[in-house]
Design a protein around this motif. Structure first.
Motif, PDB file in Angstrom:
ATOM      1  N   HIS A  45      33.818  39.540  30.055  1.00 40.21           N
ATOM      2  CA  HIS A  45      34.328  38.218  30.435  1.00 40.21           C
ATOM      3  C   HIS A  45      33.730  37.727  31.757  1.00 40.21           C
ATOM      4  O   HIS A  45      34.214  36.743  32.327  1.00 40.21           O
ATOM      5  N   GLY A  71      42.879  39.577  34.144  1.00 40.97           N
ATOM      6  CA  GLY A  71      42.575  39.111  35.484  1.00 40.97           C
ATOM      7  C   GLY A  71      43.774  38.544  36.217  1.00 40.97           C
ATOM      8  O   GLY A  71      44.921  38.901  35.965  1.00 40.97           O
ATOM      9  N   TYR A 106      37.934  40.702  36.437  1.00 43.14           N
ATOM     10  CA  TYR A 106      37.657  40.601  35.004  1.00 43.14           C
ATOM     11  C   TYR A 106      36.673  41.674  34.542  1.00 43.14           C
ATOM     12  O   TYR A 106      35.775  42.074  35.297  1.00 43.14           O
ATOM     13  N   ALA A 125      34.443  34.082  33.774  1.00 44.31           N
ATOM     14  CA  ALA A 125      35.098  34.089  35.086  1.00 44.31           C
ATOM     15  C   ALA A 125      34.206  33.479  36.157  1.00 44.31           C
ATOM     16  O   ALA A 125      34.634  32.622  36.948  1.00 44.31           O
TER      17      ALA A 125
END
Length: 413
Positions: free
Chosen positions: A146, A21, A142, A150
């Motif tokens: 995930h 990210g 992301y 995030a």
């Protein structure tokens, strides 16, 4: 395109979440969300002082603090559409400028009537709509496994409600509650500059669609389920954040400053665990996480309804907020598993439902107090809603696990 992008990222970097990210954007999204939420609930901690000045009834106080929540709910859908059209960074900049200009106008002109507080509440609702900006701004950077982390970290910006509870009552005592509207513009402006410098739109945005195509998710019953669950989790969190100052002053006779500190303790608990809720949902699944959330929240809110002492009420509120904050993170672990390509509009739709839940809780507590002389009915009804949500989750969870295909990607739901 998005799948190829994330496959390439995984090959290049296998060191985990913090190396994927775009960290500056994640930080900017958190800061933007934090300050926006601070002003969104500003009327809550100021409500006791405003009520004294304008001679408001219990029902009017409840409606006043609930109006920003409802306005934010409606505007989240609008902002969600705007995010998918022009990108979250630009949408966030426009929104923040409008809020700052509106607060400066309210400070300079003064708010001198109940109608004026409602108009101010609508303006503050735009700050509440920041939810539909911060989450897609961060989450689009992301991969699916995930998403919970995030969105949880960006969503931890709802801790801005703690800032309002801590500082607004004291500043109101020192300078008058109307001056707080102008003072709030100082940190808002600073964070806007930081946001413009640090935030960056992700390289894999969804393809542009027609306006009607953005509402396509509403044809899926899954969208309605997710909205219903967030109505309870975020509705409970935001409704309590807006109303607790009134509750503590009316129920236990606390000063506005002491009520602000008590409210801040409760709200901090709920804000702190939001990213933990997302991480927990990534680990054990959003469904299991929400199951525990609804049980704990229902028991805690039912207990609050008849709590005889301040210490007991405060403890139960902290437990309720911990559960609801965890639930907020869990719901938004589930949303991108089902609606990744429509994450912008789904953030707006789900956020809108949460705002409606917050409006109901805030306003119903005020009306319950005026009609029965007690906050108890409002808390009991919301506890019952948590149990209804638990029953609905039990009904749908098997179908989700069979049909979403998340397991094939190593994602738990």
């Amino acid at each position: 395109m998005a799948t190829a992008y994330w496959d390439d990222k995984r090959v290049k970097d296998r060191n985990g979440f913090w190396h994927l990210g775009h960290r500056p954007t994640l930080i900017a999204a958190f800061l933007y969300f934090d300050l926006a939420f601070m002003v969104w609930v500003l009327l809550g901690p100021l409500a006791p002082e405003i009520a004294k000045t304008l001679h408001l009834t219990a029902a009017q106080k409840g409606l006043m603090v609930a109006t920003p929540t409802l306005a934010g709910a409606i505007l989240r859908l609008v902002i969600g559409l705007l995010v998918d059209r022009i990108g979250p960074k630009l949408a966030g900049a426009i929104s923040q400028v409008v809020v700052i200009a509106g607060l400066l106008t309210a400070w300079a002109a003064g708010v001198n009537s109940f109608t004026g507080t409602l108009a101010l509440g609508v303006l503050l609702g735009l700050a509440g709509a920041s939810f539909a900006i911060a989450l897609p701004l961060a989450s689009r950077w992301y991969p699916p496994e995930h998403q919970g982390k995030a969105m949880g970290l960006a969503g931890m910006g709802n801790s801005g409600t703690v800032l309002a509870s801590l500082f607004a009552p004291t500043l109101a005592k020192l300078f008058g509650w109307n001056a707080v509207l102008g003072l709030a513009c100082i940190p808002l402006t600073i964070v806007l500059v930081v946001y413009l410098a640090m935030a960056k739109d992700a390289p894999n945005p969804p393809a542009p669609k027609s306006i009607t195509a953005y509402l396509q998710p509403l044809r899926s019953v899954d969208a309605w389920w997710l909205m219903a669950f967030y109505l309870v989790t975020f509705g409970g969190f935001s409704g309590l954040a807006s109303s607790l100052s009134i509750y503590f002053t009316d129920q236990f006779g606390l000063t506005t400053v002491a009520a602000g500190y008590a409210t801040a303790a409760c709200v901090f608990a709920g804000s702190l665990v939001r990213p933990m809720g997302g991480a927990l949902a990534d680990s054990i699944g959003g469904v299991k996480t929400l199951t525990g959330v609804f049980i704990v929240a229902a028991l805690a809110l039912a207990g609050v309804s008849s709590a005889p002492t301040l210490a007991m009420a405060l403890g139960l509120f902290v437990v309720a907020m911990l559960a609801l904050g965890t639930g907020n993170g869990a719901v938004f672990q589930l949303v991108p598993q089902r609606f990744r390509e429509e994450i912008g509009v789904m953030t707006g739709l789900v956020g809108m439902a949460g705002g409606i839940g917050g409006f109901y809780l805030s306003s119903s507590l005020g009306f319950a107090r005026q009609l029965t002389g007690s906050f108890q009915p409002g808390f009991l009804i919301f506890a019952a809603l948590a149990l209804v949500a638990l029953a609905l989750l039990t009904v749908v969870k098997r179908g989700w696990r069979m049909n979403w295909g998340a397991a094939a990607n190593g994602v738990r739901i």
